[in-house]
Design a protein around this motif. Structure first.
Motif, PDB file in Angstrom:
ATOM      1  N   ALA A  86      -7.295 -39.866  65.258  1.00  0.00           N
ATOM      2  CA  ALA A  86      -8.278 -40.813  65.786  1.00  0.00           C
ATOM      3  C   ALA A  86      -9.550 -40.806  64.949  1.00  0.00           C
ATOM      4  CB  ALA A  86      -8.598 -40.471  67.244  1.00  0.00           C
ATOM      5  N   ALA A  87      -9.984 -39.602  64.545  1.00  0.00           N
ATOM      6  CA  ALA A  87     -11.185 -39.501  63.701  1.00  0.00           C
ATOM      7  C   ALA A  87     -10.955 -40.208  62.374  1.00  0.00           C
ATOM      8  CB  ALA A  87     -11.544 -38.037  63.467  1.00  0.00           C
ATOM      9  N   ALA A 104      -8.766 -38.489  72.880  1.00  0.00           N
ATOM     10  CA  ALA A 104      -7.530 -38.898  72.208  1.00  0.00           C
ATOM     11  C   ALA A 104      -6.305 -38.220  72.797  1.00  0.00           C
ATOM     12  CB  ALA A 104      -7.610 -38.583  70.713  1.00  0.00           C
ATOM     13  N   PHE A 105      -6.500 -37.147  73.528  1.00  0.00           N
ATOM     14  CA  PHE A 105      -5.354 -36.358  73.990  1.00  0.00           C
ATOM     15  C   PHE A 105      -5.769 -35.556  75.204  1.00  0.00           C
ATOM     16  CE2 PHE A 105      -2.519 -32.732  74.080  1.00  0.00           C
ATOM     17  CZ  PHE A 105      -1.299 -33.230  73.630  1.00  0.00           C
ATOM     18  N   VAL A 145       0.642 -27.433  72.076  1.00  0.00           N
ATOM     19  CA  VAL A 145      -0.245 -28.430  72.679  1.00  0.00           C
ATOM     20  C   VAL A 145      -1.568 -28.502  71.916  1.00  0.00           C
ATOM     21  CG1 VAL A 145      -1.561 -28.999  74.751  1.00  0.00           C
ATOM     22  CG2 VAL A 145       0.820 -28.288  74.949  1.00  0.00           C
ATOM     23  N   LYS A 146      -2.094 -27.322  71.527  1.00  0.00           N
ATOM     24  CA  LYS A 146      -3.358 -27.335  70.777  1.00  0.00           C
ATOM     25  C   LYS A 146      -3.189 -28.058  69.441  1.00  0.00           C
ATOM     26  CE  LYS A 146      -6.438 -24.187  70.586  1.00  0.00           C
ATOM     27  NZ  LYS A 146      -7.178 -22.932  70.386  1.00  0.00           N
ATOM     28  N   VAL A 155     -10.729 -29.626  69.498  1.00  0.00           N
ATOM     29  CA  VAL A 155      -9.879 -29.323  70.639  1.00  0.00           C
ATOM     30  C   VAL A 155     -10.678 -28.463  71.613  1.00  0.00           C
ATOM     31  CG1 VAL A 155      -7.802 -28.114  71.413  1.00  0.00           C
ATOM     32  CG2 VAL A 155      -7.746 -29.468  69.321  1.00  0.00           C
ATOM     33  N   ASN A 211     -17.116 -38.548  62.097  1.00  0.00           N
ATOM     34  CA  ASN A 211     -16.198 -38.309  63.216  1.00  0.00           C
ATOM     35  C   ASN A 211     -15.636 -36.892  63.157  1.00  0.00           C
ATOM     36  OD1 ASN A 211     -16.154 -41.217  64.126  1.00  0.00           O
ATOM     37  ND2 ASN A 211     -15.508 -41.391  61.996  1.00  0.00           N
ATOM     38  N   LEU A 254      -3.575 -41.138  59.549  1.00  0.00           N
ATOM     39  CA  LEU A 254      -2.861 -39.869  59.618  1.00  0.00           C
ATOM     40  C   LEU A 254      -1.747 -39.995  60.649  1.00  0.00           C
ATOM     41  CD1 LEU A 254      -5.769 -37.250  59.728  1.00  0.00           C
ATOM     42  CD2 LEU A 254      -4.203 -37.657  57.837  1.00  0.00           C
ATOM     43  N   PRO A 308     -13.208 -34.234  64.800  1.00  0.00           N
ATOM     44  CA  PRO A 308     -12.155 -33.934  65.781  1.00  0.00           C
ATOM     45  C   PRO A 308     -12.317 -32.520  66.304  1.00  0.00           C
ATOM     46  CG  PRO A 308     -11.252 -33.813  63.554  1.00  0.00           C
ATOM     47  CD  PRO A 308     -12.708 -34.182  63.398  1.00  0.00           C
ATOM     48  N   VAL A 327     -12.700 -36.789  69.873  1.00  0.00           N
ATOM     49  CA  VAL A 327     -13.404 -37.168  68.650  1.00  0.00           C
ATOM     50  C   VAL A 327     -14.874 -37.292  69.010  1.00  0.00           C
ATOM     51  CG1 VAL A 327     -13.662 -38.840  66.793  1.00  0.00           C
ATOM     52  CG2 VAL A 327     -11.421 -38.459  67.827  1.00  0.00           C
ATOM     53  N   SER A 329      -1.014 -30.353  68.786  1.00  0.00           N
ATOM     54  CA  SER A 329      -0.874 -31.780  69.086  1.00  0.00           C
ATOM     55  C   SER A 329      -2.237 -32.400  69.362  1.00  0.00           C
ATOM     56  CB  SER A 329       0.040 -31.979  70.299  1.00  0.00           C
ATOM     57  OG  SER A 329       1.316 -31.462  70.040  1.00  0.00           O
ATOM     58  N   ALA A 330      -3.051 -31.689  70.135  1.00  0.00           N
ATOM     59  CA  ALA A 330      -4.373 -32.209  70.483  1.00  0.00           C
ATOM     60  C   ALA A 330      -5.233 -32.382  69.236  1.00  0.00           C
ATOM     61  CB  ALA A 330      -5.058 -31.272  71.473  1.00  0.00           C
ATOM     62  N   MET A 331      -5.179 -31.375  68.339  1.00  0.00           N
ATOM     63  CA  MET A 331      -5.982 -31.473  67.124  1.00  0.00           C
ATOM     64  C   MET A 331      -5.474 -32.604  66.228  1.00  0.00           C
ATOM     65  SD  MET A 331      -8.557 -30.534  65.420  1.00  0.00           S
ATOM     66  CE  MET A 331      -9.164 -28.927  65.968  1.00  0.00           C
ATOM     67  N   ALA A 374      -3.906 -35.315  67.190  1.00  0.00           N
ATOM     68  CA  ALA A 374      -4.272 -36.600  67.790  1.00  0.00           C
ATOM     69  C   ALA A 374      -5.745 -36.901  67.548  1.00  0.00           C
ATOM     70  CB  ALA A 374      -3.978 -36.586  69.291  1.00  0.00           C
ATOM     71  N   ALA A 375      -6.586 -35.892  67.744  1.00  0.00           N
ATOM     72  CA  ALA A 375      -8.022 -36.091  67.536  1.00  0.00           C
ATOM     73  C   ALA A 375      -8.321 -36.382  66.065  1.00  0.00           C
ATOM     74  CB  ALA A 375      -8.786 -34.854  68.006  1.00  0.00           C
ATOM     75  N   THR A 376      -7.631 -35.671  65.180  1.00  0.00           N
ATOM     76  CA  THR A 376      -7.864 -35.901  63.744  1.00  0.00           C
ATOM     77  C   THR A 376      -7.382 -37.289  63.336  1.00  0.00           C
ATOM     78  OG1 THR A 376      -7.603 -33.531  63.363  1.00  0.00           O
ATOM     79  CG2 THR A 376      -7.439 -34.962  61.438  1.00  0.00           C
TER      80      THR A 376
END
Lengths: 110, 822
Positions: free
Chosen positions: B25-26, A71-72, B14-15, A43, A39, B34, A41, A7, B17-19, B21-23
């Protein structure tokens, strides 16, 4: 290969300052999500952990970026080149790979 | 080896999942919620159900939503309804569900027989423990942690203090925040922070006193980041011995010499006195001044109560701490001391200090805690939203279990003390014990406990049996060789370990008891802001693993069966007697343990203690409904329960008398006043010299929680940070002729360890200082650390000792002998 979910927290743009999202979008290693407020996000895909660290540090230096949260993290377990080994460097000759850790080696997803 | 298509699938998954998780968190940063992805791509999600629980890891107390399907935890989401984290989690929190599923989970009791660990049944295991304790109750000690749930800690505490009539129980918060406790007790007469996390949202100035919040409490740090992102002005000052991720967002970074914090805080007090920064009205109405009295003898420190001093005497005591003198002692430029003095002087700003292990793991831990409370009181930056002195904890229930339940050798539940006759009487009444049953003498604190356990019985090692639950002293004890590893040669010592995974402690265990963890059992935690949290069991533990509280209760009952009457109250009833509708429920039998909610039964007994020190807890069922409640929780006229955010402040604390403004109702001086202490800077017990020219600091990293027993079994976290290392300053690395990745030997007077070097990593120590994290079981830095401790809190100093650093496999070179710069 290291895939990280980040993030990026953005400051309001200063006069004359480029939108930091624009410079991030041009980097092929980044996939941007939809910003929610300040914020953003994203990858990030890099070859190894060191490259990931370097890239995160570069993102932090972009004008308009206030902070980066992690976050990941996913590091390909079958790709020795991506193993950090020491703190942020590649695994060195003779150093045990992560999968040699007697307990963690047996971890699987539920 | 994966096939190409699998590789693509995996990468895509994985990508995604990463997006996600980041989203998530954002979104949480922005106040929205979310769902996170499933952890396992093979899970359908069709029958997923969600449940609340606090995170298993640090003391922040984030709430997660736990997604379960087919009897397993398969998804994790930040809990939007939780005030603490508002849906946000850190990288450890997002992966917390995987902590359950390392394949080397302990699943059956194991007994050491002839050097091998042999599986045995639970009945035999319980019988062995009971007989071992019964044979020598005085030689037995329980050792737990701030990861004990509240009911688990309560059961262990009652087992020892009521059942055995000793106080031989301590917990690893002794290594973690005992100095914060003595700081609060010395200042306010009662433990735990007056303020709450809401202060983070309201302060104008955030001072990090040796506290790397960005990595150790990242969700709390995000609250400051969010305010900055919204254009708010928050001045962040990072007082630190090494640059960290926290430094990157700080407006001012002041690198200080180890032990220099006392000089800095006294320097601020000096400026407040000199430059009109005292809030005279607040101080005159609500504070007394205090200093230590004379030492009774050369070896005994003055008592913690101290002696009165006048304001004039206080002013004279801080007079020598001019900014220039503080610069000499601490290394922080005089201009920086003046800047902080000015910030504290200003009434239009709200100032929030934060600290954690940097203050507490300190031979002057009590002193520095007291001084920082003192400068907040002196300047009136106290008791209003944003004006607070906030100590953060490292474990999820260091506050809830160790401090509030009192699983330390000198405490009783509810903040009561074993040395206080009135407090013992309260406890004897609550537990229906004969008068005098509770011992007045404190047991052994953690370091002393393990010293004695590691000393031959014939030489005064009077601790012969230790039962460790939910902690890992084999990795965390300072000076490990002396305080843990000697046990291996002492045949009459017996170590029982209840845990979920093999650990460094288990290497020397004689009996291993497999435990349930986190959402495999009911539980309650208490976080750093006095918030008590509850969760229900969601999945079954693996194999024969069972709840820690059940293990304690089963041993207690077995001792009754063996004729040990200490486990009965004065009416002859078993201490853990549990009944429903007048019929006893045999909770000592595992098959009946969940016939009733034992947590509720224990908690509702425990909460009776909480009223003596105004730490009132609500009935268990109130916590089922809430995302935690901050004590004191008091019942309102309509029957509802109200939490308290700012203690001692009339506008929020129901125990403050009307018109008083502030009232320190557990005042040491019994006049409703807090104490402002003068405590001088003193030299540390061990300093670098020609033979050991570097300062060593130890600590944590973002990816791992404490000794890594859980996070190292989460593949993502382990692969991200697989091994410990030593951070060196570039100048020192050049002088030693090493660079990142080279191996060096870090040696102290106590032990040595080989580590790879990192230069220019995420942490950067000053020249002459090195940093090593302690998460790595394979590289135990506590072989090297010093076991000197604070004389009041008994907390060891893990943050500074003298070491040498030499290139591996090389004789000590001339360059290594040269004292470092700085």
């Amino acid at each position: 290969m290291v895939i990280s979910g980040l993030v990026v927290v953005l400051r309001g743009p200063s006069p004359g300052e480029a939108n930091p999202a624009d410079s991030l979008r041009t980097d092929p290693r980044m996939t941007l999500g939809h910003a929610i407020g300040a914020n953003l996000p994203l990858v990030m895909e890099t070859e190894d952990a060191r490259s990931a660290q370097v890239l995160v540090d570069e993102v932090r230096e972009i004008p308009g970026v206030l902070h980066v949260d992690v976050a990941f993290i996913e590091i390909d377990p079958d790709d020795a080149a991506s193993q950090p080994g020491s703190a942020f460097g590649r695994r060195r000759a003779g150093e045990r790979p992560a999968s040699d850790f007697p307990s963690a080696a047996t971890c699987t997803f539920p | 080896m994966l096939t190409t298509s699998q590789t693509v699938d995996r990468r895509t998954f994985v990508k995604r999942s990463a997006m996600a998780a980041a989203t998530a968190a954002a979104a949480a940063h922005a106040g929205r919620s979310l769902a996170l992805p499933l952890l396992d791509p093979n899970q359908s999600g069709a029958s997923l159900s969600w449940h609340k629980a606090p995170c298993r890891f640090c003391g922040t107390g984030c709430h997660v939503m736990v997604g379960t399907e087919n009897g397993k935890v398969v998804a994790i989401q930040g809990d939007q309804k939780a005030d603490v984290n508002k849906g946000l989690l850190c990288v450890k929190g997002y992966h917390v569900g995987l902590a359950l599923y390392g394949k080397d989970r302990l699943k059956t009791p194991l007994l050491r027989k002839g050097g091998a660990m042999v599986p045995i049944g639970w009945d035999e295991a319980i019988d062995i423990v009971a007989k071992r304790i019964q044979a020598n109750p005085a030689g037995f000690s329980f050792y737990g942690s701030g990861q004990w749930t509240i009911p688990e800690g309560y059961a262990a505490n009652k087992f020892v203090k009521a059942g055995l009539g000793t106080n031989m129980i301590d917990a690893n918060p002794r290594l973690c925040m005992a100095s914060a406790v003595t700081g609060f007790l010395s200042t306010f007469g009662v433990d735990e922070p007056p303020g709450v996390y809401d202060d983070i949202d309201a302060c104008d100035v955030a001072i990090m006193w040796g506290n790397n919040m960005a990595e150790m409490h990242p969700v709390l740090f995000s609250r400051l980041v969010d305010r900055r992102a919204q254009g708010e002005k928050v001045t962040i000052i990072d007082l630190t011995t090494r640059r960290t991720r926290t430094s990157e967002l700080a407006d001012h970074v002041y690198l200080f010499k180890p032990h220099g914090d006392l000089a800095i805080a006294n320097g601020i007090a000096h400026l407040l006195v000199k430059e009109g920064g005292i809030d005279r009205e607040f101080v005159e109405r609500h504070c007394n001044f205090r200093q230590l009295g004379p030492k009774p003898d050369e070896k005994t420190p003055p008592d913690m109560l101290g002696v009165p001093m006048s304001f004039e005497e206080f002013a004279k005591a801080v007079e020598p701490y001019t900014p220039e003198r503080v610069e000499e002692l601490s290394g922080v430029p005089a201009a920086g001391i003046r800047l902080m003095g000015e910030l504290f002087r200003r009434r239009d700003l709200r100032v929030n200090s934060f600290w954690c292990m940097g203050f507490n793991q300190h031979t002057r831990g009590t002193a520095i805690n007291c001084i920082v409370h003192g400068i907040h009181l002196l300047s009136g930056h106290f008791g209003k939203p944003g004006d607070a002195a906030t100590s953060l904890t490292g474990q999820p229930s260091a506050c809830g279990t160790a401090r509030e339940v009192g699983t330390l050798c000198h405490l009783l539940p509810g903040g009561l003390a074993v040395a206080n006759p009135e407090h013992r009487k309260h406890a004897e009444e609550h537990w229906n014990l004969a008068e005098g049953r509770i011992a007045a003498k404190p047991g052994y604190h953690a370091v002393e406990l393990f010293k004695r356990f590691n000393t031959p019985t014939a030489e005064g090692g009077d601790v012969t049996t230790v039962w460790v639950q939910v902690t890992n002293p084999g990795q965390t004890m300072p000076n490990l060789e002396r305080n843990f590893l000697r046990k291996k040669d002492l045949a009459d010592k017996f170590l029982i370990v209840s845990d979920v995974y093999p650990t460094a402690t288990i290497e020397l265990a004689d009996l291993i008891l497999p435990s349930a963890m986190w959402v495999e059992k009911n539980g309650m935690y208490g976080n750093s802001e006095r918030r008590t949290q509850q969760w229900f069991k969601l999945v079954e533990p693996p194999g024969e693993a069972r709840d820690d509280a059940w293990q304690t209760i089963a041993v207690s009952h077995r001792m009754v069966e063996l004729g040990f009457d200490g486990m009965k109250d004065k009416s002859g009833r078993w201490l853990f007697h549990t009944e429903r509708d007048g019929k006893e429920i045999p909770i000592w039998q595992w098959e009946h343990y969940y016939d009733i909610n034992v947590d509720e039964r224990l908690f509702d007994e425990y909460r009776l203690f909480s009223r003596h020190k105004h730490k009132d807890l609500a009935p268990y069922q109130e916590y089922v409904r809430a995302r935690g409640l901050r004590w004191p929780v008091t019942q309102q006229s309509d029957g509802s329960w109200r939490e308290t955010r700012w203690r001692f402040s009339e506008f929020d604390d129901p125990y403050v008398g009307k018109g008083k403004g502030f009232q320190f109702y557990h005042s040491v001086t019994k006049d409703d006043r807090a104490l402002i202490w003068f405590r001088p800077w003193e030299a540390p017990p061990e300093v670098p010299d020609a033979e050991f020219p570097f300062w060593l600091c130890t600590g944590r990293v973002l990816e791992h929680w404490h000794t890594g027993t859980m996070t190292r079994r989460i593949p993502q976290l382990h692969r991200a940070m697989p091994a410990a290392y030593v951070e060196l300053h570039r100048d020192d690395a050049d002088r030693l002729g090493v660079r990142s990745g080279d191996d060096v030997t870090v040696r102290s007077r106590r032990g040595s360890l080989d580590l790879p070097v990192v230069v220019g990593g995420r942490g950067n120590p000053k020249p002459g200082e090195v940093f090593v994290p302690f998460f790595d079981e394979g590289k135990r830095i506590n072989l090297v650390t010093l076991d000197a401790y604070d004389p009041y809190s008994k907390q060891p100093d893990y943050k500074k000792c003298a070491v040498s650093v030499t290139r591996k496999a090389a004789t000590l070179s001339a360059c290594a002998r040269r004292p470092p710069r700085g």
